[in-house]
Design a protein around this motif. Structure first.
Motif, mmCIF file in Angstrom:
data_model
loop_
_atom_site.group_PDB
_atom_site.id
_atom_site.type_symbol
_atom_site.label_atom_id
_atom_site.label_comp_id
_atom_site.label_asym_id
_atom_site.label_seq_id
_atom_site.Cartn_x
_atom_site.Cartn_y
_atom_site.Cartn_z
ATOM 1 N N LEU A 91 0.947 -1.224 0.142
ATOM 2 C CA LEU A 91 0.042 0.043 -0.063
ATOM 3 C C LEU A 91 0.819 1.211 0.062
ATOM 4 O O LEU A 91 0.573 2.142 -0.848
ATOM 5 N N ALA A 92 2.079 1.390 0.573
ATOM 6 C CA ALA A 92 2.923 2.238 0.707
ATOM 7 C C ALA A 92 3.594 2.616 -0.646
ATOM 8 O O ALA A 92 3.737 3.748 -0.953
ATOM 9 N N GLN A 93 3.992 1.473 -1.177
ATOM 10 C CA GLN A 93 4.419 1.546 -2.485
ATOM 11 C C GLN A 93 3.474 2.150 -3.456
ATOM 12 O O GLN A 93 3.871 2.990 -4.450
ATOM 13 N N PHE A 94 2.207 1.597 -3.382
ATOM 14 C CA PHE A 94 1.272 2.138 -4.271
ATOM 15 C C PHE A 94 0.952 3.647 -4.067
ATOM 16 O O PHE A 94 0.965 4.632 -5.035
ATOM 17 N N ALA A 95 0.922 4.243 -2.964
ATOM 18 C CA ALA A 95 0.734 5.495 -2.603
ATOM 19 C C ALA A 95 1.741 6.547 -3.090
ATOM 20 O O ALA A 95 1.394 7.404 -3.357
ATOM 21 N N ALA A 96 2.932 5.867 -2.774
ATOM 22 C CA ALA A 96 4.312 6.696 -3.108
ATOM 23 C C ALA A 96 4.149 6.593 -4.935
ATOM 24 O O ALA A 96 4.566 7.824 -5.214
ATOM 25 N N SER A 97 3.634 5.823 -5.116
ATOM 26 C CA SER A 97 3.933 5.906 -6.953
ATOM 27 C C SER A 97 2.726 6.996 -7.309
ATOM 28 O O SER A 97 3.364 7.537 -8.198
ATOM 29 N N ILE A 98 1.709 6.859 -6.830
ATOM 30 C CA ILE A 98 0.593 7.822 -7.086
ATOM 31 C C ILE A 98 1.194 9.435 -6.835
ATOM 32 O O ILE A 98 1.003 10.133 -7.657
ATOM 33 N N TRP A 99 1.598 9.490 -5.651
ATOM 34 C CA TRP A 99 2.124 10.655 -4.983
ATOM 35 C C TRP A 99 3.446 11.392 -6.052
ATOM 36 O O TRP A 99 3.564 12.435 -6.245
ATOM 37 N N TYR A 100 4.399 10.290 -6.702
ATOM 38 C CA TYR A 100 5.247 10.681 -7.327
ATOM 39 C C TYR A 100 4.719 10.981 -8.766
ATOM 40 O O TYR A 100 5.294 12.172 -9.451
ATOM 41 N N SER A 101 3.810 10.093 -9.211
ATOM 42 C CA SER A 101 3.109 10.582 -10.477
ATOM 43 C C SER A 101 2.556 12.145 -10.550
ATOM 44 O O SER A 101 2.673 12.683 -11.456
ATOM 45 N N LEU A 102 1.954 12.397 -9.591
ATOM 46 C CA LEU A 102 1.437 13.520 -9.260
ATOM 47 C C LEU A 102 2.121 14.820 -9.268
ATOM 48 O O LEU A 102 1.971 15.857 -9.352
ATOM 49 N N SER A 103 3.559 14.471 -8.821
ATOM 50 C CA SER A 103 4.392 15.593 -8.897
ATOM 51 C C SER A 103 4.704 16.017 -10.167
ATOM 52 O O SER A 103 5.321 17.225 -10.328
ATOM 53 N N TYR A 104 4.426 15.328 -11.206
ATOM 54 C CA TYR A 104 4.733 15.898 -12.685
ATOM 55 C C TYR A 104 3.542 16.524 -13.227
ATOM 56 O O TYR A 104 3.671 16.900 -14.624
ATOM 57 N N ILE A 105 2.386 16.367 -12.673
ATOM 58 C CA ILE A 105 1.095 17.102 -13.133
ATOM 59 C C ILE A 105 1.297 18.725 -12.362
ATOM 60 O O ILE A 105 1.299 18.540 -11.229
ATOM 61 N N PRO A 106 1.148 19.824 -13.212
ATOM 62 C CA PRO A 106 1.044 20.796 -12.561
ATOM 63 C C PRO A 106 -0.145 20.993 -11.864
ATOM 64 O O PRO A 106 -1.201 20.741 -12.052
ATOM 65 N N LEU A 107 0.185 21.402 -10.564
ATOM 66 C CA LEU A 107 -0.774 21.664 -9.302
ATOM 67 C C LEU A 107 -1.136 20.089 -8.962
ATOM 68 O O LEU A 107 -2.262 19.918 -8.169
ATOM 69 N N GLY A 108 -0.788 19.161 -9.378
ATOM 70 C CA GLY A 108 -1.360 17.943 -9.002
ATOM 71 C C GLY A 108 -1.511 17.491 -7.732
ATOM 72 O O GLY A 108 -2.387 16.963 -7.067
ATOM 73 N N ARG A 109 -0.302 17.627 -6.930
ATOM 74 C CA ARG A 109 -0.300 17.626 -5.536
ATOM 75 C C ARG A 109 -1.049 18.095 -4.753
ATOM 76 O O ARG A 109 -1.871 17.704 -3.641
ATOM 77 N N ARG A 110 -1.026 19.532 -5.005
ATOM 78 C CA ARG A 110 -2.046 20.543 -4.282
ATOM 79 C C ARG A 110 -3.434 19.961 -4.579
ATOM 80 O O ARG A 110 -4.176 20.217 -3.527
ATOM 81 N N THR A 111 -3.864 19.797 -5.779
ATOM 82 C CA THR A 111 -5.041 19.462 -5.865
ATOM 83 C C THR A 111 -5.602 18.264 -5.124
ATOM 84 O O THR A 111 -6.560 18.145 -4.503
ATOM 85 N N ALA A 112 -4.826 17.180 -5.269
ATOM 86 C CA ALA A 112 -4.787 15.993 -4.295
ATOM 87 C C ALA A 112 -4.954 16.185 -2.804
ATOM 88 O O ALA A 112 -5.788 15.710 -2.058
ATOM 89 N N LYS A 113 -4.213 17.064 -2.332
ATOM 90 C CA LYS A 113 -4.232 17.519 -1.010
ATOM 91 C C LYS A 113 -5.529 17.933 -0.694
ATOM 92 O O LYS A 113 -6.029 17.671 0.327
#
Length: 119
Positions: A91-113
């Protein structure tokens, strides 16, 4: 390949984690290698370990390695503990891969938060 691993999910829950973990991890490794092929290994590693991605990359890679190693360690009668720890790593591996992928999308992490905070 990563999604194909879910055909082994029942075996994982029955106490045989090796097929699921190996197919899931190989899929993630191939995903990393494919992005290395597209932009080159040096640039990929530089991007992975830049200031805003280094923690996520370290969590992702360490959970990937730990889940593969853990699935081959015999726990004997404590196999449920092993299974529980293994599921946490996956689960941590899956969450980290999602969070890593969101870092390449402009405002991706901020929107997810913001979406997570609204719940």
């Amino acid at each position: 390949i990563t999604f194909t691993s879910f055909s082994f999910f029942v075996e994982l829950m029955e106490g045989n984690p090796v097929p699921f973990v190996m197919v899931y991890s190989i899929g993630n490794i191939l995903s990393l290698l494919s992005s290395m092929f597209l932009c080159g290994p040096k640039r990929q590693l530089k991007n992975m370990f830049d200031e805003k991605r280094h923690i996520t990359s370290k969590v992702y890679l360490s959970c990937l390695a730990a889940s593969v190693i853990l699935c081959f360690i015999p726990f004997g009668r404590y196999s449920m503990v092993k299974l529980f720890i293994l599921v946490i790593f996956l689960l941590a591996q899956f969450a980290a891969s999602i969070w890593y992928s969101l870092s390449y999308i402009p405002l991706g992490r901020r929107t997810a938060k913001r979406m997570l905070q609204s719940f």
